[in-house]
Design a protein around this motif. Structure first.
Motif, PDB file in Angstrom:
ATOM      1  N   TYR A 106      11.814 -41.514  15.652  1.00 19.76           N
ATOM      2  CA  TYR A 106      11.343 -42.633  16.140  1.00 19.76           C
ATOM      3  C   TYR A 106      10.312 -43.410  15.466  1.00 19.76           C
ATOM      4  CZ  TYR A 106       9.851 -46.310  19.051  1.00 19.76           C
ATOM      5  OH  TYR A 106       9.252 -48.066  19.246  1.00 19.76           O
ATOM      6  N   VAL A 148      14.315 -42.564  24.413  1.00 20.33           N
ATOM      7  CA  VAL A 148      12.887 -42.032  23.832  1.00 20.33           C
ATOM      8  C   VAL A 148      12.289 -42.007  25.447  1.00 20.33           C
ATOM      9  CG1 VAL A 148      12.732 -42.985  21.465  1.00 20.33           C
ATOM     10  CG2 VAL A 148      11.517 -44.186  22.920  1.00 20.33           C
ATOM     11  N   TYR A 156       5.490 -42.926  21.979  1.00 20.15           N
ATOM     12  CA  TYR A 156       6.030 -44.379  22.675  1.00 20.15           C
ATOM     13  C   TYR A 156       4.651 -45.650  22.726  1.00 20.15           C
ATOM     14  CZ  TYR A 156       9.289 -47.568  24.523  1.00 20.15           C
ATOM     15  OH  TYR A 156      10.399 -48.245  24.611  1.00 20.15           O
ATOM     16  N   GLU A 158       5.053 -48.716  24.442  1.00 17.99           N
ATOM     17  CA  GLU A 158       5.748 -49.719  24.774  1.00 17.99           C
ATOM     18  C   GLU A 158       5.313 -50.633  24.382  1.00 17.99           C
ATOM     19  OE1 GLU A 158       7.872 -50.624  29.497  1.00 17.99           O
ATOM     20  OE2 GLU A 158       5.760 -49.148  29.021  1.00 17.99           O
ATOM     21  N   HIS A 161       6.232 -51.689  20.509  1.00 20.00           N
ATOM     22  CA  HIS A 161       7.732 -51.973  20.971  1.00 20.00           C
ATOM     23  C   HIS A 161       8.306 -53.252  20.657  1.00 20.00           C
ATOM     24  CE1 HIS A 161      11.476 -50.412  20.372  1.00 20.00           C
ATOM     25  NE2 HIS A 161      12.054 -50.958  21.395  1.00 20.00           N
TER      26      HIS A 161
END
Length: 362
Positions: A106, A148, A156, A158, A161
């Protein structure tokens, strides 16, 4: 001063200068190195870059690097092939059950797609060439949060993203404004409507689209879901959600937990009565849940008793309603995965009829 846009001449996924630089600095990603490494007297040497795997990384403009050298800028065709390589070769090679490997894949794909967009922006590539690249990039960005979902926060981000998704959408919409034929425009206009569910500005913009786009099945469905959301018509909303494609369902996934929570609270207030029983199976279907056990869990958390009869029912009592946070989103078989069918996730992201041939092999 010359204000003409820059034109990239690099036909490799990573410019030669960057490949050599990162190789010497030991900054190659594990997805970019050759399987054989140099050794000297039994010592491990520098990892060697594989030209067929190395992909240009994202660099911040403020890092003092010259981002405007034509030899370092990839052509539109190369950018398109780079996107497909990242999705069809790198992402498809990873097991989604291995969270460690998934996190590495990712971060790699996310970073390299930022670099792709950076090359687009520097060269001011718009129109069909820009749209094609951005549509593939958005396909990944929109599916990734579902794929994910089990990664820890450290792997990750958020907020970052979401920022990339919004910027990518804005750039794609600019490409569409230039005119021309865009086979996937209606699909991505609907994805924008679903991503910004309930946003009045986005809905107004959708209603002002050209008639052939506005009246397409994709946009009509997305507008219908937005209308049901604004009206708090949750039964109709979930009926419409069942009609979404896999990619559209991944976009709606970000709203799923809060929408279900609001829907259940509405039903609790509407059917609150000690003499009224709501069939558990019907409630499960109404909120598009995968199993009655998930429905029971939602009801119990909110203080709503479920009978243990042969055909269980729910006793809605608004006086017993507990204020709880929406459940963390999890795996969705009916709404997402069954719609994927036999297609790979990469094919969902790119569009099965948009896949190029002769991609670099890993």
């Amino acid at each position: 001063m010359d204000t003409s846009p820059l034109v990239g001449v690099c036909h490799d996924m990573c410019p030669e200068r960057e490949t050599q630089e990162r190789e010497s600095q030991k900054r190659l990603h594990q997805f970019e190195i050759q399987t054989v490494q140099w050794t000297y007297k039994g010592r491990r040497g520098h990892p060697i870059a594989d030209p067929q795997k190395t992909v240009k990384e994202y660099r911040r403009p403020a890092a003092g690097k010259d981002l405007s050298r034509p030899v370092d800028l990839r052509t539109p065709a190369t950018l398109a092939k780079t996107v497909q390589y990242l999705l069809m070769e790198v992402w498809s090679s990873v097991s989604h059950k291995d969270l460690s490997c998934l996190a590495k894949a990712y971060s790699f794909v996310f970073d390299r797609l930022r670099a792709v967009r950076q090359d687009l922006i520097v060269q001011k590539i718009r129109g069909q060439e820009g749209a094609y690249v951005l549509e593939g990039s958005l396909g990944f960005l929109l599916c990734a949060p579902y794929l994910v979902r089990d990664l820890p926060l450290a792997d990750y981000d958020e907020v970052l993203h979401s920022t990339q998704v919004r910027e990518c959408f804005a750039e794609l919409m600019d490409c569409y404004k230039g005119g021309g034929e865009f086979p996937r425009q209606a699909e991505f206009q609907s994805l924008l409507l679903l991503y910004n569910l309930g946003n009045l500005d986005t809905i107004q913009r959708g209603l002002q689209l050209p008639s052939e786009i506005r009246q397409s099945a994709h946009v009509c469905l997305a507008l219908g879901i937005n209308k049901a959301h604004l009206e708090n018509n949750w039964v109709r909303l979930f009926r419409l959600v069942q009609q979404l494609t896999c990619l559209q369902a991944c976009v709606f996934y970000r709203h799923l937990a809060s929408t279900r929570s609001r829907a259940l609270c509405t039903l609790i207030h509407a059917y609150s009565s000690r003499n009224c029983r709501f069939p558990l199976d019907l409630l499960t279907r109404t909120m598009a849940l995968d199993s009655p056990s998930l429905t029971i869990d939602m009801c119990n958390k909110r203080g709503q008793p479920v009978t243990s009869e042969e055909q269980p029912t729910v006793l809605f009592l608004k006086t017993a309603l507990k204020d709880v946070k929406p459940e963390s989103p999890g795996r969705e078989i009916n709404l997402v995965e069954q719609k994927k069918g036999k297609a790979s996730w990469s094919e969902v992201m790119i569009g099965q009829d948009k896949i190029l041939t002769n991609l670099p092999s890993r």
